[in-house]
Design a protein around this motif. Structure first.
Motif, PDB file in Angstrom:
ATOM      1  N   LYS A  77       6.659 -13.786  16.276  1.00  0.00           N
ATOM      2  CA  LYS A  77       7.104 -13.631  17.663  1.00  0.00           C
ATOM      3  C   LYS A  77       7.356 -12.159  17.980  1.00  0.00           C
ATOM      4  N   LYS A  78       7.945 -11.450  17.031  1.00  0.00           N
ATOM      5  CA  LYS A  78       8.245 -10.025  17.220  1.00  0.00           C
ATOM      6  C   LYS A  78       6.980  -9.165  17.166  1.00  0.00           C
ATOM      7  N   GLU A  79       6.144  -9.354  16.159  1.00  0.00           N
ATOM      8  CA  GLU A  79       4.998  -8.473  15.908  1.00  0.00           C
ATOM      9  C   GLU A  79       3.746  -8.823  16.714  1.00  0.00           C
ATOM     10  N   LYS A  80       3.579 -10.091  17.040  1.00  0.00           N
ATOM     11  CA  LYS A  80       2.425 -10.560  17.805  1.00  0.00           C
ATOM     12  C   LYS A  80       1.074 -10.088  17.241  1.00  0.00           C
ATOM     13  N   PRO A  81       0.780 -10.438  15.988  1.00  0.00           N
ATOM     14  CA  PRO A  81      -0.512 -10.016  15.419  1.00  0.00           C
ATOM     15  C   PRO A  81      -1.670 -10.764  16.062  1.00  0.00           C
ATOM     16  N   ASP A  82      -2.795 -10.095  16.106  1.00  0.00           N
ATOM     17  CA  ASP A  82      -4.030 -10.726  16.581  1.00  0.00           C
ATOM     18  C   ASP A  82      -4.726 -11.473  15.448  1.00  0.00           C
ATOM     19  N   LEU A  83      -4.511 -10.996  14.226  1.00  0.00           N
ATOM     20  CA  LEU A  83      -5.217 -11.510  13.059  1.00  0.00           C
ATOM     21  C   LEU A  83      -4.249 -11.621  11.895  1.00  0.00           C
ATOM     22  N   ILE A  84      -4.302 -12.753  11.192  1.00  0.00           N
ATOM     23  CA  ILE A  84      -3.517 -12.959   9.977  1.00  0.00           C
ATOM     24  C   ILE A  84      -4.502 -13.168   8.836  1.00  0.00           C
ATOM     25  N   ILE A  85      -4.333 -12.377   7.783  1.00  0.00           N
ATOM     26  CA  ILE A  85      -5.210 -12.452   6.621  1.00  0.00           C
ATOM     27  C   ILE A  85      -4.351 -12.782   5.403  1.00  0.00           C
ATOM     28  N   SER A  86      -4.838 -13.698   4.566  1.00  0.00           N
ATOM     29  CA  SER A  86      -4.124 -14.020   3.341  1.00  0.00           C
ATOM     30  C   SER A  86      -5.093 -14.426   2.244  1.00  0.00           C
ATOM     31  N   SER A  87      -4.630 -14.260   1.010  1.00  0.00           N
ATOM     32  CA  SER A  87      -5.331 -14.796  -0.152  1.00  0.00           C
ATOM     33  C   SER A  87      -4.384 -15.726  -0.919  1.00  0.00           C
ATOM     34  N   GLY A  88      -3.279 -16.100  -0.272  1.00  0.00           N
ATOM     35  CA  GLY A  88      -2.309 -17.010  -0.874  1.00  0.00           C
ATOM     36  C   GLY A  88      -1.112 -16.246  -1.391  1.00  0.00           C
ATOM     37  N   ALA A  89      -0.213 -16.824  -2.000  1.00  0.00           N
ATOM     38  CA  ALA A  89      -0.173 -18.258  -2.247  1.00  0.00           C
ATOM     39  C   ALA A  89       0.586 -18.964  -1.115  1.00  0.00           C
ATOM     40  N   ALA A  90       1.545 -19.785  -1.470  1.00  0.00           N
ATOM     41  CA  ALA A  90       2.148 -20.723  -0.528  1.00  0.00           C
ATOM     42  C   ALA A  90       2.737 -20.091   0.726  1.00  0.00           C
ATOM     43  N   VAL A  91       3.156 -18.848   0.681  1.00  0.00           N
ATOM     44  CA  VAL A  91       3.725 -18.215   1.874  1.00  0.00           C
ATOM     45  C   VAL A  91       2.705 -18.143   3.011  1.00  0.00           C
ATOM     46  N   ALA A  92       1.434 -18.223   2.698  1.00  0.00           N
ATOM     47  CA  ALA A  92       0.404 -18.210   3.741  1.00  0.00           C
ATOM     48  C   ALA A  92       0.513 -19.420   4.660  1.00  0.00           C
ATOM     49  N   VAL A  93       0.945 -20.536   4.138  1.00  0.00           N
ATOM     50  CA  VAL A  93       0.924 -21.794   4.900  1.00  0.00           C
ATOM     51  C   VAL A  93       1.739 -21.708   6.193  1.00  0.00           C
ATOM     52  N   PRO A  94       3.018 -21.369   6.170  1.00  0.00           N
ATOM     53  CA  PRO A  94       3.738 -21.304   7.442  1.00  0.00           C
ATOM     54  C   PRO A  94       3.219 -20.193   8.358  1.00  0.00           C
ATOM     55  N   PHE A  95       2.777 -19.085   7.804  1.00  0.00           N
ATOM     56  CA  PHE A  95       2.278 -17.999   8.649  1.00  0.00           C
ATOM     57  C   PHE A  95       0.965 -18.379   9.332  1.00  0.00           C
ATOM     58  N   PHE A  96       0.111 -19.128   8.666  1.00  0.00           N
ATOM     59  CA  PHE A  96      -1.137 -19.565   9.296  1.00  0.00           C
ATOM     60  C   PHE A  96      -0.868 -20.587  10.406  1.00  0.00           C
ATOM     61  N   TYR A  97      -0.036 -21.569  10.132  1.00  0.00           N
ATOM     62  CA  TYR A  97       0.216 -22.615  11.125  1.00  0.00           C
ATOM     63  C   TYR A  97       0.991 -22.079  12.329  1.00  0.00           C
ATOM     64  N   ILE A  98       2.033 -21.305  12.093  1.00  0.00           N
ATOM     65  CA  ILE A  98       2.788 -20.729  13.200  1.00  0.00           C
ATOM     66  C   ILE A  98       1.929 -19.694  13.927  1.00  0.00           C
ATOM     67  N   GLY A  99       1.175 -18.924  13.163  1.00  0.00           N
ATOM     68  CA  GLY A  99       0.274 -17.937  13.767  1.00  0.00           C
ATOM     69  C   GLY A  99      -0.716 -18.573  14.728  1.00  0.00           C
ATOM     70  N   LYS A 100      -1.263 -19.702  14.363  1.00  0.00           N
ATOM     71  CA  LYS A 100      -2.200 -20.400  15.254  1.00  0.00           C
ATOM     72  C   LYS A 100      -1.501 -20.828  16.540  1.00  0.00           C
ATOM     73  N   LEU A 101      -0.256 -21.285  16.427  1.00  0.00           N
ATOM     74  CA  LEU A 101       0.500 -21.668  17.623  1.00  0.00           C
ATOM     75  C   LEU A 101       0.704 -20.482  18.561  1.00  0.00           C
ATOM     76  N   PHE A 102       0.816 -19.287  17.991  1.00  0.00           N
ATOM     77  CA  PHE A 102       0.997 -18.068  18.778  1.00  0.00           C
ATOM     78  C   PHE A 102      -0.333 -17.419  19.178  1.00  0.00           C
ATOM     79  N   GLY A 103      -1.454 -18.049  18.823  1.00  0.00           N
ATOM     80  CA  GLY A 103      -2.756 -17.561  19.273  1.00  0.00           C
ATOM     81  C   GLY A 103      -3.455 -16.582  18.349  1.00  0.00           C
ATOM     82  N   ALA A 104      -2.968 -16.391  17.140  1.00  0.00           N
ATOM     83  CA  ALA A 104      -3.607 -15.462  16.204  1.00  0.00           C
ATOM     84  C   ALA A 104      -4.842 -16.094  15.573  1.00  0.00           C
ATOM     85  N   LYS A 105      -5.797 -15.276  15.234  1.00  0.00           N
ATOM     86  CA  LYS A 105      -6.941 -15.695  14.427  1.00  0.00           C
ATOM     87  C   LYS A 105      -6.520 -15.599  12.968  1.00  0.00           C
ATOM     88  N   THR A 106      -7.115 -16.421  12.114  1.00  0.00           N
ATOM     89  CA  THR A 106      -6.742 -16.448  10.708  1.00  0.00           C
ATOM     90  C   THR A 106      -7.969 -16.310   9.806  1.00  0.00           C
TER      91      THR A 106
END
Length: 153
Positions: A77-106
């Motif tokens: 919400k604060k940073e408003k990224p356009d793109l989220i990139i990850s190679s894991g591990a589990a911390v990627a899961v909430p950032f990808f799902y919440i990121g999609k809700l905020f309109g980010a590409k993954t």
């Protein structure tokens, strides 16, 4: 530094962080921030980078999954990224799902040491991943619509 897009790089320390750091030729020119563990290796590699620390351990830890989901809401919400990139591990899961809700590409990069079987994180984020990258031909058969980029090492 290019300002046209903002990138969030999410990964646990160790090998996952190494995978993301090896993509430096791609991300170094962009406005970016990191989400990782507060550990010596991450702090050393990312000494001059903007970073947020997530909660660990993350694998199969419901309490920290909840805490990292709350962190994802706050940070994204604060940073408003356009793109989220990850190679894991589990911390990627909430950032990808919440990121999609905020309109980010993954973009998800499956780790190099997985040759013919998927990771749990890969399976969990695949439904919300815009570009799913693998490093082995065998994984293209497991992850439908993935792209094999070959080894990044």
């Amino acid at each position: 530094m290019k300002k046209d897009i903002k990138i969030c790089l999410v990964g646990s320390s160790g090998g996952h962080l190494t995978h993301l750091y090896l993509l430096k030729d791609f991300w170094e020119e962009y406005d970016r921030f990191w989400v990782t563990f507060d550990k010596d290796d991450a702090n050393s590699v990312l000494e001059y980078e903007k970073k947020y620390y997530c909660y660990f351990p993350t694998n199969r830890n419901i309490k920290n999954l909840f805490k990292n989901t709350m962190l994802a809401i706050k940070v994204l919400k604060k940073e408003k990224p356009d793109l989220i990139i990850s190679s894991g591990a589990a911390v990627a899961v909430p950032f990808f799902y919440i990121g999609k809700l905020f309109g980010a590409k993954t973009v998800y990069l499956e780790v190099f040491d997985r040759i013919d079987s998927p990771t749990l994180t890969g399976k969990l984020v695949k439904p919300v991943t815009d570009k799913f990258l693998v490093q082995w031909e065998e994984l293209e058969k497991i992850y439908k619509n993935s792209k094999n980029i070959g080894g990044i090492f």
